[in-house]
Design a protein around this motif. Structure first.
Motif, PDB file in Angstrom:
ATOM      1  N   GLY A  18     -43.543  57.032  -6.675  1.00 36.50           N
ATOM      2  CA  GLY A  18     -44.929  56.706  -6.155  1.00 36.50           C
ATOM      3  C   GLY A  18     -45.192  57.444  -4.966  1.00 36.50           C
ATOM      4  N   ASP A  19     -46.288  57.501  -4.517  1.00 35.61           N
ATOM      5  CA  ASP A  19     -46.463  58.340  -3.136  1.00 35.61           C
ATOM      6  C   ASP A  19     -46.008  57.834  -1.890  1.00 35.61           C
ATOM      7  N   LYS A  20     -45.968  56.732  -1.806  1.00 38.93           N
ATOM      8  CA  LYS A  20     -45.518  56.064  -0.372  1.00 38.93           C
ATOM      9  C   LYS A  20     -43.935  55.979  -0.349  1.00 38.93           C
ATOM     10  N   LEU A  21     -43.288  55.896  -1.084  1.00 39.41           N
ATOM     11  CA  LEU A  21     -41.827  55.660  -1.607  1.00 39.41           C
ATOM     12  C   LEU A  21     -41.121  57.054  -1.467  1.00 39.41           C
ATOM     13  N   SER A  22     -41.923  57.983  -2.438  1.00 37.22           N
ATOM     14  CA  SER A  22     -41.546  59.478  -2.230  1.00 37.22           C
ATOM     15  C   SER A  22     -41.610  59.979  -1.287  1.00 37.22           C
ATOM     16  N   SER A  23     -42.810  59.898  -0.358  1.00 41.99           N
ATOM     17  CA  SER A  23     -42.986  60.514   0.680  1.00 41.99           C
ATOM     18  C   SER A  23     -42.134  60.012   1.894  1.00 41.99           C
ATOM     19  N   LEU A  24     -41.555  58.561   1.907  1.00 40.29           N
ATOM     20  CA  LEU A  24     -40.428  58.114   2.852  1.00 40.29           C
ATOM     21  C   LEU A  24     -39.191  58.738   2.283  1.00 40.29           C
ATOM     22  N   ILE A  25     -38.986  58.830   1.075  1.00 39.47           N
ATOM     23  CA  ILE A  25     -37.661  59.560   0.813  1.00 39.47           C
ATOM     24  C   ILE A  25     -37.554  60.697   1.232  1.00 39.47           C
ATOM     25  N   GLY A  26     -38.603  61.763   1.343  1.00 41.16           N
ATOM     26  CA  GLY A  26     -38.813  63.211   1.671  1.00 41.16           C
ATOM     27  C   GLY A  26     -38.720  63.059   3.205  1.00 41.16           C
ATOM     28  N   THR A  27     -38.907  62.148   3.958  1.00 43.29           N
ATOM     29  CA  THR A  27     -38.709  61.952   5.505  1.00 43.29           C
ATOM     30  C   THR A  27     -37.074  61.834   5.835  1.00 43.29           C
ATOM     31  N   TYR A  28     -36.407  60.797   4.990  1.00 40.19           N
ATOM     32  CA  TYR A  28     -35.082  60.834   5.044  1.00 40.19           C
ATOM     33  C   TYR A  28     -34.248  62.238   4.806  1.00 40.19           C
ATOM     34  N   GLU A  29     -34.811  62.734   3.558  1.00 43.75           N
ATOM     35  CA  GLU A  29     -33.910  63.860   3.249  1.00 43.75           C
ATOM     36  C   GLU A  29     -34.281  64.940   3.884  1.00 43.75           C
ATOM     37  N   GLY A  30     -35.356  65.000   4.660  1.00 43.70           N
ATOM     38  CA  GLY A  30     -35.816  66.048   5.328  1.00 43.70           C
ATOM     39  C   GLY A  30     -35.376  66.071   6.837  1.00 43.70           C
ATOM     40  N   ILE A  31     -34.371  65.353   7.127  1.00 41.49           N
ATOM     41  CA  ILE A  31     -33.875  65.192   8.400  1.00 41.49           C
ATOM     42  C   ILE A  31     -33.899  66.513   9.167  1.00 41.49           C
ATOM     43  N   ALA A  32     -33.413  67.711   8.682  1.00 38.53           N
ATOM     44  CA  ALA A  32     -33.159  68.997   9.294  1.00 38.53           C
ATOM     45  C   ALA A  32     -34.658  69.800   9.409  1.00 38.53           C
TER      46      ALA A  32
ATOM     47  N   GLU B  27     -40.296  63.583 -12.532  1.00 39.06           N
ATOM     48  CA  GLU B  27     -41.585  62.854 -11.820  1.00 39.06           C
ATOM     49  C   GLU B  27     -42.534  61.764 -12.429  1.00 39.06           C
ATOM     50  N   VAL B  28     -42.397  61.923 -13.733  1.00 34.74           N
ATOM     51  CA  VAL B  28     -43.306  60.962 -14.394  1.00 34.74           C
ATOM     52  C   VAL B  28     -42.632  59.540 -14.401  1.00 34.74           C
ATOM     53  N   PHE B  29     -41.733  59.367 -13.989  1.00 35.95           N
ATOM     54  CA  PHE B  29     -40.891  57.860 -14.169  1.00 35.95           C
ATOM     55  C   PHE B  29     -40.360  57.386 -12.888  1.00 35.95           C
ATOM     56  N   PRO B  30     -40.756  56.152 -12.500  1.00 38.16           N
ATOM     57  CA  PRO B  30     -41.418  55.053 -13.574  1.00 38.16           C
ATOM     58  C   PRO B  30     -42.733  55.024 -13.379  1.00 38.16           C
ATOM     59  N   THR B  31     -43.453  55.301 -12.260  1.00 38.92           N
ATOM     60  CA  THR B  31     -44.910  54.886 -11.718  1.00 38.92           C
ATOM     61  C   THR B  31     -45.873  55.393 -12.612  1.00 38.92           C
ATOM     62  N   SER B  32     -45.725  56.486 -13.165  1.00 36.71           N
ATOM     63  CA  SER B  32     -46.947  57.042 -14.252  1.00 36.71           C
ATOM     64  C   SER B  32     -46.866  56.362 -15.363  1.00 36.71           C
ATOM     65  N   CYS B  33     -45.627  55.850 -15.777  1.00 34.53           N
ATOM     66  CA  CYS B  33     -45.376  54.936 -17.001  1.00 34.53           C
ATOM     67  C   CYS B  33     -46.207  53.782 -16.923  1.00 34.53           C
ATOM     68  N   ILE B  34     -45.709  53.141 -15.341  1.00 37.68           N
ATOM     69  CA  ILE B  34     -46.335  51.793 -15.302  1.00 37.68           C
ATOM     70  C   ILE B  34     -47.835  51.693 -15.135  1.00 37.68           C
ATOM     71  N   LYS B  35     -48.291  52.811 -14.716  1.00 34.96           N
ATOM     72  CA  LYS B  35     -49.974  53.063 -14.650  1.00 34.96           C
ATOM     73  C   LYS B  35     -50.525  53.181 -16.017  1.00 34.96           C
TER      74      LYS B  35
END
Length: 488
Positions: free
Chosen positions: A430-444, A126-134
């Protein structure tokens, strides 16, 4: 580096320290037997640095995390033999700076801004890459050499998946598997199902078999639901052998993989499980809690839940605690297997591969101490005598059966195979992309599941935007910018 000799005597104590973050929490004194002490300090072809030649010896490292898995706070816990060596050979210790999960990065950022940085943080995906870029974490190649025999086996993994422009950000001392499919053997037998472990070893543990069991088991009138928890959806998604967002190692670019036929098959399986009512309807509960007010594994022992997909961390704790939720450990009821494979896939079983390691925090006062601790942790991974001690502790402390230990080894081998590596970065996107991936993967994860086509139609533009945004941030980031002698 010199060979290590076994110098400790029987009854050597692990020193008691006061745990940081809670004034009422004290570290428990535990011991190894003589043969264990000798095994810990005897090398198996690779060596740790000599204590007299190591500047970090005798120092304290500040561990910033929401947990402390290295020091012992109960007689019922197993001893972390890597940290034990760090203490006994080098006279070092850990000061735990405790944080909460929800606010961990905010708390860490505040400490950095106040020039009060801790030394290290869990080196999770979870630290990569966003927290490293920050700029929260710094590259680790100034502190360890991945060409050293101690580290060489992790070099490709660290550089391929956790580096930016050739600089790695995690001291990877191991990588291990993610989700498994846990079940209760007594419950399986009561319902007349074949044991999933036997099916797996016969290469018959597939999505179709899994789905048939789930449908047959489920009975809403009896409060029986085949699946519960928060991780069955990504676990099944990743078992197809692909991830939704793919990291291209060569170009260091992230790519939308939602058009993959394998991912669509996984999404269809989840859709069908939802439509057939096989998933515990936590959306009807306050805060979307799982059964028993959010109890992980709730319903497994009682035969109200058939499968619980998640990490093996789910069943750590005292024997009494584990047995109360998952099934009687003394009777060998608890068991797990990899998540089943795609019937129409390439014939392989897949699991997520997660880094086990440390990140060095920007402004850390003792990065050399972190590197030394990581070396001790890496050493125990390579020393077969230490591995046997860790295995023995699981048997004696948590009452893991030989079947569980063998299956753990099998899952570990899946995650460390170069041919079947699936690295997912979770909130690291990152928060927004991670949340969107969660929406896709949370299909059920809803009372009215969407099809994969509906999900893509609704969110594809957002997916493209956030992936492009992330790729731009990676392209613009300079991994040398935090070096003290950097002149730009």
């Amino acid at each position: 580096m010199k060979k290590i000799f076994a110098l400790l005597l029987a009854g050597t104590l692990i020193l008691a320290l006061v745990g940081c973050g809670s004034s009422s929490r004290e570290i428990v004194q535990l011991t190894f037997a003589t043969q264990d002490a000798e095994a810990i300090l005897n090398a198996a072809g690779v060596y740790l640095p000599d204590a007299e030649e190591t500047a970090a010896a005798g120092t304290v490292v500040q561990w910033f995390a929401w947990y402390d898995g290295m020091q012992n706070y109960s007689d019922d816990e197993i001893i972390n033999s890597g940290y034990w060596t760090f203490q006994e050979k080098y006279g070092c210790s850990i000061s735990w700076i405790e944080c909460t999960w929800d606010t961990r990065f905010d708390e860490l950022a505040n400490l950095i801004l106040a020039s009060n940085s801790p030394d290290f943080y869990p080196g999770d995906n979870e630290v990569f890459p966003t927290s490293c870029i920050k700029g929260i974490f710094v590259p680790v190649d100034d502190y360890i050499d991945y060409d050293d025999p101690l580290w060489a086996d992790e070099k490709e993994y660290a550089y391929n998946y956790f580096s930016i422009k050739g600089r790695p950000y995690i001291i990877v001392y191991d990588n291990t598997f993610g989700n498994v499919c846990a079940y209760n053997r007594r419950v399986m037998e009561e319902f007349g199902f074949d044991d999933p472990a036997e099916l797996f070893y016969n290469d018959e543990w597939t999505w179709d078999v899994f789905y048939e069991m789930c449908v047959e088991f489920t009975d809403a009138d009896e409060d029986r639901y085949a699946l519960d928890g928060y991780w069955y959806s990504p676990g099944i998604m990743h078992s197809c052998g692909e991830s939704l967002v793919v990291y291209d190692v060569e170009t260091q670019q992230y790519i939308d993989n939602s058009d993959s036929a394998a991912i669509e098959r996984a999404a269809t399986l989840l859709y069908n499980l939802s439509k057939n009512g096989c998933i515990y309807p936590r959306w009807n509960n306050t805060n979307w809690y799982t059964r028993n007010n959010g109890t992980t594994g709730g319903g497994m022992k009682e035969g109200l839940c058939l499968f619980y997909i998640g990490g093996t961390w789910m069943f750590t704790g005292t024997v009494t605690e584990i047995s109360a939720v998952w099934g009687d450990m003394t009777e060998g009821e608890l068991m797990f297997v990899p998540v089943p494979r795609d019937d129409d896939g390439d014939g392989n079983y897949y699991t997520e591969s997660y880094a086990s390691g440390f990140c060095i925090v920007q402004g850390a006062s003792n990065p050399e101490g972190v590197a030394l601790l990581a070396a001790c942790m890496r050493f125990k991974i390579l020393d077969p005598t230490v591995v046997s001690i860790d295995r023995l502790q699981l048997e004696e402390t948590y009452l893991w059966t030989e079947d569980m230990l063998d299956m753990y080894d099998t899952c570990y081998a899946l995650a460390t195979s170069n041919d079947n590596v699936i690295v997912v970065y979770d909130s690291g996107y990152g928060d927004k992309l991670s949340s969107l991936i969660g929406t896709y993967e949370g299909i059920a994860d809803s009372a009215d599941a969407s099809t994969w086509a509906q999900i893509k139609d609704s969110y594809s533009e957002q997916m493209e935007y956030y992936i492009n945004q992330l790729n731009t941030q990676v392209a613009e980031y300079d991994p040398y910018s935090l070096d003290e002698d950097y002149e730009g």
